[in-house]
Design an enzyme around this catalytic site. Structure first.
Site, PDB file in Angstrom:
ATOM      1  N   HIS A 107      42.935  23.728  51.424  1.00  0.00           N
ATOM      2  CA  HIS A 107      44.181  23.053  50.995  1.00  0.00           C
ATOM      3  C   HIS A 107      45.329  24.056  50.843  1.00  0.00           C
ATOM      4  O   HIS A 107      46.240  23.833  50.039  1.00  0.00           O
ATOM      5  CB  HIS A 107      43.983  22.319  49.665  1.00  0.00           C
ATOM      6  CG  HIS A 107      42.764  21.450  49.628  1.00  0.00           C
ATOM      7  ND1 HIS A 107      42.770  20.137  50.051  1.00  0.00           N
ATOM      8  CD2 HIS A 107      41.484  21.732  49.251  1.00  0.00           C
ATOM      9  CE1 HIS A 107      41.540  19.631  49.905  1.00  0.00           C
ATOM     10  NE2 HIS A 107      40.747  20.587  49.448  1.00  0.00           N
ATOM     11  N   SER A 111      67.296  38.014  64.201  1.00  0.00           N
ATOM     12  CA  SER A 111      68.220  36.884  64.066  1.00  0.00           C
ATOM     13  C   SER A 111      69.601  37.349  64.510  1.00  0.00           C
ATOM     14  O   SER A 111      69.952  38.518  64.346  1.00  0.00           O
ATOM     15  CB  SER A 111      68.259  36.444  62.609  1.00  0.00           C
ATOM     16  OG  SER A 111      69.461  35.757  62.339  1.00  0.00           O
ATOM     17  N   LYS A 119      65.999  39.657  59.284  1.00  0.00           N
ATOM     18  CA  LYS A 119      64.985  38.790  59.878  1.00  0.00           C
ATOM     19  C   LYS A 119      64.171  39.463  60.983  1.00  0.00           C
ATOM     20  O   LYS A 119      64.694  40.263  61.747  1.00  0.00           O
ATOM     21  CB  LYS A 119      65.636  37.525  60.461  1.00  0.00           C
ATOM     22  CG  LYS A 119      66.301  36.618  59.449  1.00  0.00           C
ATOM     23  CD  LYS A 119      65.302  35.875  58.568  1.00  0.00           C
ATOM     24  CE  LYS A 119      64.557  34.820  59.312  1.00  0.00           C
ATOM     25  NZ  LYS A 119      65.427  33.730  59.742  1.00  0.00           N
ATOM     26  N   GLU A 169      55.594  30.909  67.252  1.00  0.00           N
ATOM     27  CA  GLU A 169      56.209  29.581  67.107  1.00  0.00           C
ATOM     28  C   GLU A 169      56.249  28.841  68.438  1.00  0.00           C
ATOM     29  O   GLU A 169      56.014  27.628  68.507  1.00  0.00           O
ATOM     30  CB  GLU A 169      57.624  29.711  66.534  1.00  0.00           C
ATOM     31  CG  GLU A 169      57.624  30.100  65.070  1.00  0.00           C
ATOM     32  CD  GLU A 169      59.011  30.445  64.551  1.00  0.00           C
ATOM     33  OE1 GLU A 169      59.178  30.429  63.327  1.00  0.00           O
ATOM     34  OE2 GLU A 169      59.914  30.745  65.346  1.00  0.00           O
TER      35      GLU A 169
END
Ligand code: ARG
Length: 459
Positions: A156, A277, A283, A290
């Protein structure tokens, strides 16, 4: 130009219809398989006395010269052709004259396209498996390097029990090895030749389909001609395998993305596989992971697309079936591209063992071991579970962890607690105690590592 099938039909179609109908834009990638199939067909026709030896020699020579010129780039693919099968046949007739027109005896484009696609996917599967092997090897090597690094195992997404990072990565090796097995299974069922089924009903010529199939490396022939030309199960099966494989890659990517976030900081992905970024200088984005996660949806879509295309088709061939190729090519290209980037991304990631251990220390993930301690002292598990839960609640209220709670506090919950409890809830001991087969103890992890090595040797 009038079509090769001009006859009853005028053979002159509107340009818009031509473009709409043509598949050369995506099926020209099967040129090698098309020519290989045609050579085997010419050999069979001559062995069966349907064409003469010299005619066969002319056909084979012509086909080989086309192959050579396509490979070298001397012969550009004509985008105006209807498909790769028409293109090759047209070019052959241009080169060797009327004998070229004999090649299409005792076959049809329906069985030809079914053949080419099987041959093409069979070749692609070899490449796919090599790439998959690379990824499994990369995961195995990282698992071996971190077989003793402790991390929290989750359920979980809540810290659950301590495990080793090696154990976690090996779970992915197991999944991907099953995928390799599924590719082999799909290949076994794909190993059936449709050539010689002709348009739908077989042929009046005395052909030898088995000979032709053998020459092309198939171990069997389609036993029903209608099925032979209209079967696309092998595409669906391969795409199902590819979808499951992508699901595994997507789960792995999701974990990589979590692990390299500031919240976890379990790993750092190499600069070679992350991006910056355009606006936020701090970043380091896990774009590759992804994209793999994102492309999973696309591969599922390819599978659903073809399933839907096929569902209402009467037997045998219908032009709808031309839609098979873009789906299956896209799925295969996408998965190969994902594997190509995933393997080096895994190989080059840095693992932050200290952060993993620190995360494991804060989440009461040794609470099960605390309960097990009481069970070993004679308490039933349910009662022990309750006491351990109460102790965790007290620690949380007092800002303590199980390792620092004094013995007297433990004894207030149960007189069974003694000083040896601390060594039982030590995280490394918790991992080492999980000696059951397939568990996270070092011995089990080492056994898993050698099993994976064995699988890779026989891949
Ligand atoms: N380009 C076609 C395809 O990909 C080849 C088969 C054509 N057969 C036919 N009956 N028109 O499916």
């Amino acid at each position: 130009m009038a079509k090769m099938w001009a006859g009853l039909n005028a053979g002159v179609t509107d340009q818009i219809a031509d473009d709409f109908n043509s598949s050369i834009g995506f099926d020209s990638r099967m040129y090698k398989q098309d020519i290989t199939g045609s050579i085997a067909h010419a050999e069979m026709l001559s062995a069966c006395g349907i064409i003469s030896q010299p005619e066969k020699a002319q056909l084979v020579e012509g086909l080989l010269s086309i192959l050579e010129d396509l490979e070298s780039g001397a012969l550009p693919i004509d985008p105006g052709s209807e498909d790769i099968h028409m293109f090759v046949e047209q070019e052959l007739t241009k080169r060797i004259g009327d004998t070229g027109k004999k090649l299409h005896t005792a076959r049809s484009r329906n069985d030809q396209v079914a053949l080419d696609l099987r041959l093409y996917l069979r070749d692609e599967a070899v490449e796919l498996k090599a790439l998959l092997k690379e990824l499994i090897a990369a995961l195995h090597d990282q698992a071996a390097a971190h077989k003793s690094s402790i991390m929290p195992g989750y359920t979980h997404l809540q810290r659950a029990q301590p495990i080793s990072f090696g154990h976690h990565l090996l779970a992915y090796c197991m999944m991907l090895l099953r995928d390799a097995g599924r590719i082999d299974d799909a290949l076994r069922r794909m190993d059936v030749s449709p050539i010689g089924c002709c348009a739908l009903a077989g042929t009046t010529y005395e052909t030898d389909r088995v000979m032709e199939a053998k020459a092309l490396g198939f171990s069997a022939i389609a036993l029903n001609s209608l099925d032979g030309v209209s079967d696309r199960d092998y595409c669906l099966e391969l795409m199902s395998v590819l979808s499951i494989l992508m699901m595994h890659l997507s789960r792995l990517s999701e974990e990589l993305i979590l692990w390299c976030s500031w919240e976890f900081k379990f790993i750092t992905l190499s600069d070679s596989y992350t991006t910056g970024s355009s606006i936020m200088p701090q970043k380091k984005n896990p774009d590759m992971a992804e994209l793999i996660r994102g492309k999973t949806g696309r591969v599922y879509g390819d599978l659903m697309g073809l399933l839907t295309t096929l569902k209402g088709l009467p037997l045998a061939y219908n032009k709808d079936m031309q839609e098979d190729k873009e789906c299956v090519f896209d799925a295969m290209d996408t998965v190969k591209a994902c594997l190509k980037v995933a393997a080096p991304m895994i190989r080059t990631m840095t693992v932050h063992e200290d952060n993993m251990l620190a995360a494991a220390q804060k989440g009461f993930i040794n609470a099960t071991d605390l309960a097990d301690y009481l069970v070993k002292k004679g308490l039933p598990f349910r009662s022990a579970y309750k006491i351990a839960g109460q102790i965790v609640a007290k620690c949380m209220a007092d800002g303590q962890v199980l390792e620092t709670l004094p013995l007297e506090s433990y004894q207030a919950f149960s007189p069974l607690f003694e000083a040896d409890l601390y060594s039982c809830i030590d995280l490394r001991a918790c991992v080492e105690k999980r000696v059951s087969q397939g568990g996270t103890s070092l011995r089990s992890v080492e056994m898993q590592l050698s099993w994976v090595e064995e699988q890779l040797e026989n891949f």
